[in-house]
Design a protein around this motif. Structure first.
Motif, PDB file in Angstrom:
ATOM      1  N   TYR A 279      19.097  -4.631   6.986  1.00 14.83           N
ATOM      2  CA  TYR A 279      18.506  -5.861   6.444  1.00 14.83           C
ATOM      3  C   TYR A 279      18.641  -5.854   4.931  1.00 14.83           C
ATOM      4  O   TYR A 279      18.874  -4.801   4.317  1.00 14.83           O
TER       5      TYR A 279
ATOM      6  N   HIS B 108       6.187   2.939  -7.520  1.00 12.03           N
ATOM      7  CA  HIS B 108       6.191   2.262  -6.214  1.00 12.03           C
ATOM      8  C   HIS B 108       7.412   2.684  -5.390  1.00 12.03           C
ATOM      9  O   HIS B 108       7.294   2.924  -4.188  1.00 12.03           O
TER      10      HIS B 108
ATOM     11  N   SER C 282       6.693   7.992   1.634  1.00 14.84           N
ATOM     12  CA  SER C 282       6.130   7.715   2.960  1.00 14.84           C
ATOM     13  C   SER C 282       7.248   7.466   3.981  1.00 14.84           C
ATOM     14  O   SER C 282       7.123   7.855   5.145  1.00 14.84           O
ATOM     15  N   SER C 283       8.351   6.869   3.517  1.00 12.09           N
ATOM     16  CA  SER C 283       9.459   6.624   4.461  1.00 12.09           C
ATOM     17  C   SER C 283      10.031   7.945   4.951  1.00 12.09           C
ATOM     18  O   SER C 283      10.284   8.119   6.147  1.00 12.09           O
TER      19      SER C 283
ATOM     20  N   ARG D 278       8.633  10.840   5.066  1.00 12.49           N
ATOM     21  CA  ARG D 278       7.666  11.530   5.940  1.00 12.49           C
ATOM     22  C   ARG D 278       7.686  10.903   7.338  1.00 12.49           C
ATOM     23  O   ARG D 278       7.846  11.589   8.344  1.00 12.49           O
ATOM     24  N   ASN D 279       7.542   9.584   7.377  1.00 15.14           N
ATOM     25  CA  ASN D 279       7.474   8.902   8.677  1.00 15.14           C
ATOM     26  C   ASN D 279       8.801   8.997   9.428  1.00 15.14           C
ATOM     27  O   ASN D 279       8.826   9.200  10.640  1.00 15.14           O
ATOM     28  N   ASN D 280       9.901   8.829   8.701  1.00 15.69           N
ATOM     29  CA  ASN D 280      11.205   8.807   9.365  1.00 15.69           C
ATOM     30  C   ASN D 280      11.551  10.178   9.940  1.00 15.69           C
ATOM     31  O   ASN D 280      12.127  10.275  11.026  1.00 15.69           O
TER      32      ASN D 280
ATOM     33  N   HIS E 277      18.908  -2.046   3.292  1.00 14.72           N
ATOM     34  CA  HIS E 277      18.441  -0.859   4.025  1.00 14.72           C
ATOM     35  C   HIS E 277      19.163  -0.748   5.356  1.00 14.72           C
ATOM     36  O   HIS E 277      19.250  -1.722   6.101  1.00 14.72           O
TER      37      HIS E 277
ATOM     38  N   LEU F 277      19.034   1.493   8.807  1.00 14.55           N
ATOM     39  CA  LEU F 277      18.229   2.458   9.564  1.00 14.55           C
ATOM     40  C   LEU F 277      18.930   2.799  10.865  1.00 14.55           C
ATOM     41  O   LEU F 277      19.555   1.922  11.485  1.00 14.55           O
TER      42      LEU F 277
ATOM     43  N   ARG G 102       6.866  -2.851  10.948  1.00 13.74           N
ATOM     44  CA  ARG G 102       6.033  -2.252   9.893  1.00 13.74           C
ATOM     45  C   ARG G 102       6.670  -2.483   8.523  1.00 13.74           C
ATOM     46  O   ARG G 102       6.001  -2.883   7.571  1.00 13.74           O
ATOM     47  N   ILE G 103       7.967  -2.260   8.436  1.00 18.94           N
ATOM     48  CA  ILE G 103       8.653  -2.414   7.142  1.00 18.94           C
ATOM     49  C   ILE G 103       8.633  -3.893   6.709  1.00 18.94           C
ATOM     50  O   ILE G 103       8.404  -4.204   5.538  1.00 18.94           O
TER      51      ILE G 103
ATOM     52  N   ASP H 130       5.651  -5.173   4.774  1.00 20.25           N
ATOM     53  CA  ASP H 130       5.296  -4.504   3.516  1.00 20.25           C
ATOM     54  C   ASP H 130       5.269  -5.511   2.366  1.00 20.25           C
ATOM     55  O   ASP H 130       6.248  -6.237   2.152  1.00 20.25           O
ATOM     56  N   PRO H 131       4.151  -5.569   1.634  1.00 15.52           N
ATOM     57  CA  PRO H 131       4.034  -6.573   0.567  1.00 15.52           C
ATOM     58  C   PRO H 131       4.864  -6.248  -0.680  1.00 15.52           C
ATOM     59  O   PRO H 131       4.823  -7.002  -1.643  1.00 15.52           O
ATOM     60  N   ARG H 132       5.627  -5.182  -0.661  1.00 13.08           N
ATOM     61  CA  ARG H 132       6.447  -4.852  -1.830  1.00 13.08           C
ATOM     62  C   ARG H 132       7.820  -5.516  -1.780  1.00 13.08           C
ATOM     63  O   ARG H 132       8.611  -5.370  -2.705  1.00 13.08           O
TER      64      ARG H 132
ATOM     65  N   MET I 136      15.935   9.311   4.552  1.00  7.83           N
ATOM     66  CA  MET I 136      16.028   8.087   3.743  1.00  7.83           C
ATOM     67  C   MET I 136      16.794   8.445   2.471  1.00  7.83           C
ATOM     68  O   MET I 136      16.205   8.906   1.488  1.00  7.83           O
TER      69      MET I 136
HETATM   70  P1  FAD Z   1       1.018   5.204   3.620  1.00  7.80           P
HETATM   71  O1  FAD Z   1       2.357   5.505   2.999  1.00  7.80           O
HETATM   72  O2  FAD Z   1       0.028   6.304   3.668  1.00  7.80           O
HETATM   73  O3  FAD Z   1       0.378   3.930   2.897  1.00  7.80           O
HETATM   74  C1  FAD Z   1      -0.852   3.386   3.362  1.00  7.80           C
HETATM   75  C2  FAD Z   1      -0.813   1.881   3.388  1.00  7.80           C
HETATM   76  O4  FAD Z   1      -0.748   1.347   2.087  1.00  7.80           O
HETATM   77  C3  FAD Z   1       0.377   1.327   4.124  1.00  7.80           C
HETATM   78  O5  FAD Z   1      -0.057   0.257   4.920  1.00  7.80           O
HETATM   79  C4  FAD Z   1       1.307   0.810   3.031  1.00  7.80           C
HETATM   80  O6  FAD Z   1       2.009  -0.350   3.484  1.00  7.80           O
HETATM   81  C5  FAD Z   1       0.355   0.471   1.963  1.00  7.80           C
HETATM   82  N1  FAD Z   1       0.848   0.717   0.622  1.00  7.80           N
HETATM   83  C6  FAD Z   1       1.071   1.914   0.049  1.00  7.80           C
HETATM   84  N2  FAD Z   1       1.462   1.746  -1.206  1.00  7.80           N
HETATM   85  C7  FAD Z   1       1.473   0.406  -1.409  1.00  7.80           C
HETATM   86  C8  FAD Z   1       1.778  -0.402  -2.523  1.00  7.80           C
HETATM   87  N3  FAD Z   1       2.116   0.134  -3.699  1.00  7.80           N
HETATM   88  N4  FAD Z   1       1.706  -1.745  -2.399  1.00  7.80           N
HETATM   89  C9  FAD Z   1       1.342  -2.289  -1.248  1.00  7.80           C
HETATM   90  N5  FAD Z   1       1.025  -1.582  -0.147  1.00  7.80           N
HETATM   91  C10 FAD Z   1       1.095  -0.259  -0.244  1.00  7.80           C
HETATM   92  N6  FAD Z   1       8.447   3.099   6.006  1.00  7.80           N
HETATM   93  C11 FAD Z   1       8.963   3.919   6.923  1.00  7.80           C
HETATM   94  O7  FAD Z   1       8.211   4.582   7.642  1.00  7.80           O
HETATM   95  N7  FAD Z   1      10.308   4.052   7.083  1.00  7.80           N
HETATM   96  C12 FAD Z   1      11.193   3.352   6.326  1.00  7.80           C
HETATM   97  O8  FAD Z   1      12.400   3.526   6.495  1.00  7.80           O
HETATM   98  C13 FAD Z   1      10.683   2.461   5.357  1.00  7.80           C
HETATM   99  N8  FAD Z   1      11.493   1.728   4.575  1.00  7.80           N
HETATM  100  C14 FAD Z   1      10.965   0.864   3.665  1.00  7.80           C
HETATM  101  C15 FAD Z   1      11.814   0.087   2.897  1.00  7.80           C
HETATM  102  C16 FAD Z   1      11.296  -0.816   1.987  1.00  7.80           C
HETATM  103  C17 FAD Z   1      12.242  -1.648   1.156  1.00  7.80           C
HETATM  104  C18 FAD Z   1       9.910  -0.939   1.809  1.00  7.80           C
HETATM  105  C19 FAD Z   1       9.347  -1.907   0.813  1.00  7.80           C
HETATM  106  C20 FAD Z   1       9.054  -0.179   2.557  1.00  7.80           C
HETATM  107  C21 FAD Z   1       9.565   0.735   3.493  1.00  7.80           C
HETATM  108  N9  FAD Z   1       8.736   1.539   4.265  1.00  7.80           N
HETATM  109  C22 FAD Z   1       9.262   2.368   5.221  1.00  7.80           C
HETATM  110  C23 FAD Z   1       7.294   1.550   4.042  1.00  7.80           C
HETATM  111  C24 FAD Z   1       6.596   0.783   5.120  1.00  7.80           C
HETATM  112  O9  FAD Z   1       6.706  -0.594   4.859  1.00  7.80           O
HETATM  113  C25 FAD Z   1       5.115   1.179   5.176  1.00  7.80           C
HETATM  114  O10 FAD Z   1       4.511   0.999   3.931  1.00  7.80           O
HETATM  115  C26 FAD Z   1       4.970   2.628   5.568  1.00  7.80           C
HETATM  116  O11 FAD Z   1       5.763   2.919   6.692  1.00  7.80           O
HETATM  117  C27 FAD Z   1       3.509   2.923   5.865  1.00  7.80           C
HETATM  118  O12 FAD Z   1       3.431   4.286   5.993  1.00  7.80           O
HETATM  119  P2  FAD Z   1       2.039   4.989   6.282  1.00  7.80           P
HETATM  120  O13 FAD Z   1       1.398   4.336   7.455  1.00  7.80           O
HETATM  121  O14 FAD Z   1       2.309   6.447   6.368  1.00  7.80           O
HETATM  122  O15 FAD Z   1       1.176   4.579   5.064  1.00  7.80           O
END
Ligand code: FAD
Length: 153
Positions: free
Chosen positions: A8, A23, A30-31, A33-35, A53, A55, A68-69, A72-74, A96
């Motif tokens: 995507y 950020h 977190s990616s 770790r989770n991945n 990205h 995957l 989940r991705i 994400d509000p980022r 990742m």
């Molecule tokens: P944690 O990492 O412990 O975070 C806790 C919560 O806070 C989550 O809900 C997270 O969304 C939110 N959070 C943390 N920091 C911020 C912040 N600065 N602003 C807003 N919200 C925040 N995750 C994956 O597991 N695998 C991926 O391959 C992956 N790729 C991603 C690619 C992109 C471009 C983006 C933007 C995010 C990606 N993520 C990915 C992150 C994913 O969207 C989730 O945030 C993440 O998986 C949540 O992990 P966690 O439950 O361990 O939460």
């Protein structure tokens, strides 16, 4: 277990944020770790304004992972480019990989955006995957925050 490749692009909401680098580091941490736990592999390419990205995910968790991705509000304006079954992972050693902003990365994302059309059969996304793969091969490992990632086949 069937493996699906998903790609995507999205618009990053981080530019202008003084904590942008933090950020990105949080996303990678977190990616990875989770991945690693879910045996997801792939690579994230960032430009100044976008993410691209790729995957590689087990079929069973592809929806949950992408869902989940996507929430994400980022980032926003996520465009799914491709979901297809693959016989083997292209990024087996990367939970990742990360490729930061550069002119070639900008050009690669611009190419995908330009060629996007309702009739596109995933060719643009496959070009992007090939570009990312070449970038990773070309970069010395010291330039990239390489991590072990799951050793999957
Ligand atoms: P944690 O990492 O412990 O975070 C806790 C919560 O806070 C989550 O809900 C997270 O969304 C939110 N959070 C943390 N920091 C911020 C912040 N600065 N602003 C807003 N919200 C925040 N995750 C994956 O597991 N695998 C991926 O391959 C992956 N790729 C991603 C690619 C992109 C471009 C983006 C933007 C995010 C990606 N993520 C990915 C992150 C994913 O969207 C989730 O945030 C993440 O998986 C949540 O992990 P966690 O439950 O361990 O939460």
């Amino acid at each position: 277990m069937a493996i699906v490749r998903l790609a995507y692009i999205s618009k990053s909401l981080l530019p202008g944020d003084p904590r942008e680098r933090e950020h990105v580091a949080d996303i990678l941490m977190s990616s990875r770790r989770n991945n690693e736990a879910a045996q997801v592999t792939g690579a994230l390419l960032a430009t100044d304004a976008c993410f691209a990205h790729v995957l590689e995910v087990e079929q069973e968790v592809v929806e949950e992972t992408y869902g989940r991705i996507s929430c994400d509000p980022r980032h926003r304006d996520i465009v799914l480019l491709l979901t297809e079954p693959i016989a083997a992972r292209q990024f087996p050693d990367w939970s990742m990989a990360y490729i930061g902003p550069s002119q070639p990365a900008e050009d690669a994302v611009a190419r995908v955006t330009r060629t996007l059309s309702p009739t596109d059969d995933g060719e643009a996304a496959r070009d992007l995957v090939a570009f990312i793969s070449t970038m990773l091969e070309d970069c010395s490992s010291s330039d990239l925050p390489r991590d072990g990632g799951p050793k999957t086949g």
